[in-house]
Scaffold this motif. Structure first.
Motif, PDB file in Angstrom:
ATOM      1  N   UNK A  48      34.477  46.570  34.714  1.00  0.00           N
ATOM      2  CA  UNK A  48      35.217  47.378  35.675  1.00  0.00           C
ATOM      3  C   UNK A  48      36.431  46.717  36.284  1.00  0.00           C
ATOM      4  N   UNK A  49      36.678  45.455  35.971  1.00  0.00           N
ATOM      5  CA  UNK A  49      37.853  44.763  36.498  1.00  0.00           C
ATOM      6  C   UNK A  49      39.108  45.205  35.743  1.00  0.00           C
ATOM      7  N   UNK A  50      40.269  45.007  36.360  1.00  0.00           N
ATOM      8  CA  UNK A  50      41.533  45.261  35.676  1.00  0.00           C
ATOM      9  C   UNK A  50      41.815  44.081  34.742  1.00  0.00           C
ATOM     10  N   UNK A  51      42.184  44.374  33.515  1.00  0.00           N
ATOM     11  CA  UNK A  51      42.455  43.348  32.508  1.00  0.00           C
ATOM     12  C   UNK A  51      43.956  43.076  32.455  1.00  0.00           C
ATOM     13  N   UNK A  52      44.324  41.790  32.440  1.00  0.00           N
ATOM     14  CA  UNK A  52      45.720  41.385  32.361  1.00  0.00           C
ATOM     15  C   UNK A  52      45.959  40.662  31.045  1.00  0.00           C
ATOM     16  N   UNK A  53      47.121  40.898  30.439  1.00  0.00           N
ATOM     17  CA  UNK A  53      47.455  40.318  29.140  1.00  0.00           C
ATOM     18  C   UNK A  53      48.886  39.794  29.181  1.00  0.00           C
ATOM     19  N   UNK A  54      49.102  38.596  28.634  1.00  0.00           N
ATOM     20  CA  UNK A  54      50.447  38.043  28.553  1.00  0.00           C
ATOM     21  C   UNK A  54      50.570  37.231  27.269  1.00  0.00           C
TER      22      UNK A  54
END
Length: 349
Positions: A48-54
């Motif tokens: 349920x967490x927001x996923x961050x991608x870089x």
């Protein structure tokens, strides 16, 4: 550089053999990693967490020079510069993928050295390596890293949240990576003129390490959370202080005043810049690759942060019509200009 006849040629293993060799000892540590290397795709569960991608790419001859960059350091740095992007969002980094393109000049032992640095960085920062790709390259060594992380939506910090009156803070000190690069470039030229002369780096360990082995500032993210301080905006210092604060001001539609006397510069950085005939302040403003965190906080949080040695208050956010300015030590006002790294042209440093 890799001409020893005892070296193992990569064609002896093939692509899948190389991947198996490099990844056979991986141990997954993140609960969110359901499946890592070994299938068509990794499987993650961030509950349920927001996923961050870089993603960042490093190219030989553009971003690094193997004449003075040890492969182990390069592997370590490749991970750090990506983790820094996740921490700059006030988030937790959890997984990375690593893709490399390499020419035939690299034996297996060289690639192992590169991955030693990659694994060391992942271990130090509790990040799982979950995939990637390998391919041949005719243009030298290419390293592409993608990093994933997570955060509660309410905790994510963007570049566009700065408000008028917010305090501008930066972690650590600035300009060290750039002066370290100048030192390494000088010693390379000396070596090319006379290979019998050994590099003269004595007493310069700090700035050399700032260039070759930077550390992403996860500790600052953790510290701010412990202090119950959420930045209003944040960015990592990869292209120089001036460029980064201009990004924040543009996206927040604000101006700023930075005070030259407040910009943190290590004495070794200062002295080395002077040795090269450089202005230490310009090195901090435009040098880049420090990978410190630049962030803004509300004035109401001043009492929480005023005695912290981990970062420095260097200015404040103003109304947009006031512009973005540097207040010099002699109290003159100069417009800030981004003169840092340009990936598609000559650096303006």
């Amino acid at each position: 550089m890799f001409e020893n006849q005892d070296k193992t040629h990569l064609e002896e293993l093939g692509e899948f053999g190389l991947i198996s060799h490099l990844t056979k000892n991986i141990t997954l540590t993140q609960k969110s990693t359901v499946k890592g290397i070994g299938d068509d795709a990794a499987v993650l569960d961030h509950a349920g967490k927001k996923v961050l991608v870089s993603t960042d790419m490093l190219l030989e001859g553009i971003h690094f020079d193997l004449a003075y960059t040890p492969l182990k350091h390069l592997g370590y740095k490749a991970i750090q510069v990506n983790l820094s992007d996740i921490y700059a969002m006030n988030a937790t980094a959890t997984q990375v993928t690593v893709s490399i393109g390499m020419s035939s000049k690299f034996p297996l032992e060289a690639i192992e050295e590169l991955y030693e640095g990659i694994y060391l960085a992942c271990g130090n920062y509790n990040v799982d390596l979950i995939g990637g790709d390998t391919t041949a390259s005719k243009q030298g060594l290419v390293i592409s890293v993608t990093v994933l992380g997570y955060a509660d939506e309410s905790e994510i910090v963007y570049r566009n949240g700065a408000e008028e009156g917010d305090l501008i803070c930066v972690s650590g000190d600035l300009g060290g990576a750039y002066t370290g690069l100048q030192l390494l470039e000088r010693e390379k030229l000396v070596y090319l003129e006379n290979p019998n002369i050994q590099p003269d780096l004595e007493g310069k360990d700090y700035i050399v390490e700032r260039q070759l082995k930077p550390e992403a500032r996860k500790d600052i993210v953790d510290l701010l959370k412990d202090m119950d301080v959420k930045p209003t905006s944040m960015i990592d210092v990869s292209d120089g202080l001036a460029s980064e604060i201009l990004h924040i001001c543009k996206q927040s539609n604000k101006g700023c005043n930075l005070y030259e006397e407040k910009i943190p510069i290590d004495p070794m950085t200062y002295e080395t810049a002077r040795e090269f005939g450089l202005d230490p302040t310009v090195c901090a403003l435009s040098g880049g690759e420090d990978y410190e965190l630049l962030f803004t906080v509300k004035q109401a949080d001043y009492d929480k942060i005023k005695f912290k040695m981990d970062f420095t208050i260097i200015g404040y956010i103003t109304e947009p019509n006031a512009g973005c300015n540097l207040i010099t030590k002699s109290n003159n006002v100069h417009p800030l200009k981004a003169q840092g790294w340009n990936a598609f042209g000559a650096s303006a440093q």
